[in-house]
Design a protein around this motif. Structure first.
Motif, PDB file in Angstrom:
ATOM      1  N   VAL A 101     -85.791 -14.400 -97.104  1.00 61.50           N
ATOM      2  CA  VAL A 101     -87.092 -13.759 -96.892  1.00 61.50           C
ATOM      3  C   VAL A 101     -87.019 -12.818 -95.692  1.00 61.50           C
ATOM      4  N   LYS A 102     -87.930 -11.854 -95.680  1.00 58.30           N
ATOM      5  CA  LYS A 102     -87.987 -10.894 -94.576  1.00 58.30           C
ATOM      6  C   LYS A 102     -88.713 -11.456 -93.359  1.00 58.30           C
ATOM      7  N   MET A 103     -89.518 -12.488 -93.568  1.00 63.59           N
ATOM      8  CA  MET A 103     -90.360 -13.005 -92.494  1.00 63.59           C
ATOM      9  C   MET A 103     -89.529 -13.552 -91.343  1.00 63.59           C
ATOM     10  N   VAL A 104     -89.794 -13.006 -90.161  1.00 66.48           N
ATOM     11  CA  VAL A 104     -89.131 -13.477 -88.952  1.00 66.48           C
ATOM     12  C   VAL A 104     -90.180 -14.233 -88.152  1.00 66.48           C
ATOM     13  N   PHE A 105     -90.097 -15.544 -88.191  1.00 66.93           N
ATOM     14  CA  PHE A 105     -91.080 -16.387 -87.516  1.00 66.93           C
ATOM     15  C   PHE A 105     -90.401 -17.698 -87.170  1.00 66.93           C
ATOM     16  N   ALA A 106     -90.568 -18.126 -85.936  1.00 67.70           N
ATOM     17  CA  ALA A 106     -89.907 -19.348 -85.471  1.00 67.70           C
ATOM     18  C   ALA A 106     -90.422 -20.595 -86.169  1.00 67.70           C
ATOM     19  N   GLY A 107     -91.674 -20.570 -86.605  1.00 64.74           N
ATOM     20  CA  GLY A 107     -92.238 -21.702 -87.320  1.00 64.74           C
ATOM     21  C   GLY A 107     -93.233 -22.491 -86.483  1.00 64.74           C
ATOM     22  N   ILE A 108     -94.010 -23.288 -87.162  1.00 60.23           N
ATOM     23  CA  ILE A 108     -94.966 -24.213 -86.550  1.00 60.23           C
ATOM     24  C   ILE A 108     -94.616 -25.585 -87.099  1.00 60.23           C
ATOM     25  N   THR A 109     -94.413 -26.542 -86.214  1.00 57.40           N
ATOM     26  CA  THR A 109     -93.994 -27.862 -86.675  1.00 57.40           C
ATOM     27  C   THR A 109     -95.026 -28.952 -86.413  1.00 57.40           C
ATOM     28  N   LYS A 110     -96.010 -28.696 -85.570  1.00 58.78           N
ATOM     29  CA  LYS A 110     -97.021 -29.711 -85.262  1.00 58.78           C
ATOM     30  C   LYS A 110     -97.953 -29.856 -86.463  1.00 58.78           C
ATOM     31  N   GLN A 111     -98.003 -31.061 -87.028  1.00 50.67           N
ATOM     32  CA  GLN A 111     -98.746 -31.288 -88.274  1.00 50.67           C
ATOM     33  C   GLN A 111    -100.223 -30.937 -88.149  1.00 50.67           C
ATOM     34  N   SER A 112    -100.855 -31.278 -87.044  1.00 49.41           N
ATOM     35  CA  SER A 112    -102.285 -30.962 -86.906  1.00 49.41           C
ATOM     36  C   SER A 112    -102.508 -29.452 -86.895  1.00 49.41           C
ATOM     37  N   GLU A 113    -101.616 -28.707 -86.280  1.00 50.74           N
ATOM     38  CA  GLU A 113    -101.745 -27.249 -86.259  1.00 50.74           C
ATOM     39  C   GLU A 113    -101.532 -26.677 -87.664  1.00 50.74           C
ATOM     40  N   LEU A 114    -100.589 -27.233 -88.405  1.00 52.25           N
ATOM     41  CA  LEU A 114    -100.364 -26.804 -89.788  1.00 52.25           C
ATOM     42  C   LEU A 114    -101.602 -27.065 -90.646  1.00 52.25           C
ATOM     43  N   ASP A 115    -102.168 -28.255 -90.511  1.00 53.36           N
ATOM     44  CA  ASP A 115    -103.373 -28.607 -91.273  1.00 53.36           C
ATOM     45  C   ASP A 115    -104.533 -27.681 -90.925  1.00 53.36           C
ATOM     46  N   ASN A 116    -104.698 -27.406 -89.641  1.00 59.32           N
ATOM     47  CA  ASN A 116    -105.784 -26.535 -89.198  1.00 59.32           C
ATOM     48  C   ASN A 116    -105.580 -25.104 -89.688  1.00 59.32           C
ATOM     49  N   LEU A 117    -104.354 -24.632 -89.618  1.00 63.44           N
ATOM     50  CA  LEU A 117    -104.052 -23.276 -90.080  1.00 63.44           C
ATOM     51  C   LEU A 117    -104.327 -23.147 -91.573  1.00 63.44           C
ATOM     52  N   TRP A 118    -103.911 -24.135 -92.355  1.00 62.09           N
ATOM     53  CA  TRP A 118    -104.194 -24.105 -93.795  1.00 62.09           C
ATOM     54  C   TRP A 118    -105.694 -24.141 -94.057  1.00 62.09           C
ATOM     55  N   ALA A 119    -106.431 -24.958 -93.319  1.00 67.58           N
ATOM     56  CA  ALA A 119    -107.885 -25.028 -93.491  1.00 67.58           C
ATOM     57  C   ALA A 119    -108.508 -23.652 -93.262  1.00 67.58           C
TER      58      ALA A 119
END
Length: 131
Positions: A101-119
């Motif tokens: 993929v072209k996306m250059v992003f280090a990532g987010i691993t904290k589950q609560s932040e992932l859940d909040n971002l998806w919300a």
């Protein structure tokens, strides 16, 4: 003994209630988390493709299909249909989930932040309106 059992169940009930409420996704916290995405992605009314595609209507969208955006072959051929599970796996480590993929992003691993971002992201329909 009955008093002890009732007290223990009451404490357990409060403990479980507090765990349940703390794990609930927070749209406002997701909006804050989206600040990490804003340099490349837009969302909401009037959103347009930037370095990355706009994210309106992401929930249920087949990966690599946003009109007007030039995706990598890897993303177009990934077979992903975006939902919370796919999104969270991808955002943790985009290049591991979809090599090439072209996306250059280090990532987010904290589950609560992932859940909040998806919300936050999943609340927008394809026109950028909140569902």
């Amino acid at each position: 003994m009955k008093t002890f059992a009732i007290s223990a169940l009451t404490v357990l009930g409060f403990a479980l209630a507090s765990v349940g409420s703390s794990s609930a996704a927070d749209v406002e916290a997701g909006k804050t988390a989206f600040n990490k995405c804003m340099a490349c992605h837009a969302i909401g009314p009037g959103a347009a493709n930037k370095v990355g595609p706009d994210l309106n209507g992401l929930d249920g969208r087949k990966a690599g299909t946003e009109a007007g955006y030039s995706y990598s072959d890897a993303m177009k051929n990934s077979g992903i249909t975006w939902n919370q599970t796919e999104f969270e796996e991808y955002i943790k480590n985009p290049k591991a989930k979809v090599p090439g993929v072209k996306m250059v992003f280090a990532g987010i691993t904290k589950q609560s932040e992932l859940d909040n971002l998806w919300a936050y992201v999943s609340q927008f329909d394809k026109d950028g309106k909140i569902k």
